[in-house]
Design an enzyme around this catalytic site. Sequence first.
Site, PDB file in Angstrom:
ATOM      1  N   VAL A   1      49.604 101.151  68.513  1.00  0.00           N
ATOM      2  CA  VAL A   1      48.265 100.882  69.040  1.00  0.00           C
ATOM      3  C   VAL A   1      47.345 100.561  67.862  1.00  0.00           C
ATOM      4  O   VAL A   1      47.136 101.392  66.970  1.00  0.00           O
ATOM      5  CB  VAL A   1      47.716 102.099  69.823  1.00  0.00           C
ATOM      6  CG1 VAL A   1      46.325 101.805  70.355  1.00  0.00           C
ATOM      7  CG2 VAL A   1      48.668 102.460  70.963  1.00  0.00           C
ATOM      8  N   ASP A   2      46.797  99.349  67.864  1.00  0.00           N
ATOM      9  CA  ASP A   2      45.993  98.895  66.715  1.00  0.00           C
ATOM     10  C   ASP A   2      44.757  98.174  67.231  1.00  0.00           C
ATOM     11  O   ASP A   2      44.805  96.997  67.600  1.00  0.00           O
ATOM     12  CB  ASP A   2      46.823  97.967  65.833  1.00  0.00           C
ATOM     13  CG  ASP A   2      46.090  97.587  64.551  1.00  0.00           C
ATOM     14  OD1 ASP A   2      44.969  98.100  64.336  1.00  0.00           O
ATOM     15  OD2 ASP A   2      46.622  96.783  63.772  1.00  0.00           O
TER      16      ASP A   2
END
Length: 409
Positions: free
Chosen positions: A218-219
């Site tokens: 998750v970025d």
Amino acid sequence: MRITINNEVTDDFLTLDVSADMELKDLTALLQLDCGFDSEIHEIWFANRVLDPKGSNSLEQTGLVNDELVAIKTKKRASGLVSGGENSAQYAMIEHFRQQVAQNPVVRSQLASTNPEFASIVDDPVAFRERAGPNILQSLNPQGSPQNPFGIPQQEYNQLMQNPDYPANQERINELISQQEIDEQMRNALEFTPEVFTPVHMLYINLEINGTPVKAFVDSGAQTTIISTRLAQKTGLFRLIDKRFHGEAHGVGVQKILGKIHVAQVKIETQFIPCSFTVIDTHVDMLLGLDMLKRHQSCIDLKDNVLRIAGAETRFLSEAELPKDFDAKTLSATAAGETSVQTPVQGSGSAAAPPKVNSAPAAAAAPQRQYPESSVKQLMDLGFSRAEVLQALHQANGNAEIAAALLFQ
């Protein structure tokens, strides 16, 4: 009767209940136990005179009555002040210290509230040298050794102190003082917030694509959600790639964009969420970027350690649940600009020329082969060799904080 002891060495106050017929030598023994008094380096002052620590006179004969004040001071000969050139150098260092305090309104304000007596003599060079100088020198050099307060070669220190007002010398002294502040901050950080020196693993969640379990990175700093060619083949999505959107992603290296998968169902916990992917030939299986996070009104909750997305809530994976080199691969991919590609907008028709995709964040992360010497030295001071530091800076794309995290892994 009761007397108050002002230990000017430690800036402490102590109240003692003693007998009026107690002899001075017995009071000295009591102060040795309670205040760390040492007759070799300390003196007992009362009524502007020094008392004999081995005297046989009683406290009453000495003039002490109830609620009198007795002070413990440092002997001048114990301060390290000697005659000759070294004495002048120490005076110059004390004066420079006084000027630094006098010119800093924040420090002066703090002194006024915590140590009014010290603050009152900051503007008087002679009083400051006589009353504060011994304590300053003793605190900088408690063992009485000839080492200078900056820890630099003594010859360089002597040259600086011979003419501290010379612009070049003043610049060097200010640099050394700044380094002392940096070192103090680092010592405080190591003591009070040691976690800042340990690596922090990235945020991952478990999800499924067509029944295939995936650990997704998750970025929120990545512009586009990415899936690797390997995972696209494994999940049966490879045939759905729109190759009209193929191109290149430029960062430290060049990554091949095979195209775009417009819609695919992703299962997070019990919720099925539609996602679109840019397909890149990379070792990062999946990266959940800002486009999908915003579309589904996601919330990255670090307090509860969960991701809330499209009505579903899933926890972030612990470090033990990730492969050993997972973060290193992801960090490498992020530095290469693979996590921030921009999907090109195609014109109508399948014969459109293949676009060349450039990411704005990736362009800013152009390779840097030369790194600031200050960053290199700071990392080497942590106990690593120059080669290890340069390699870590290269892996971190010049970011000293990330490089430190890599070195401590």
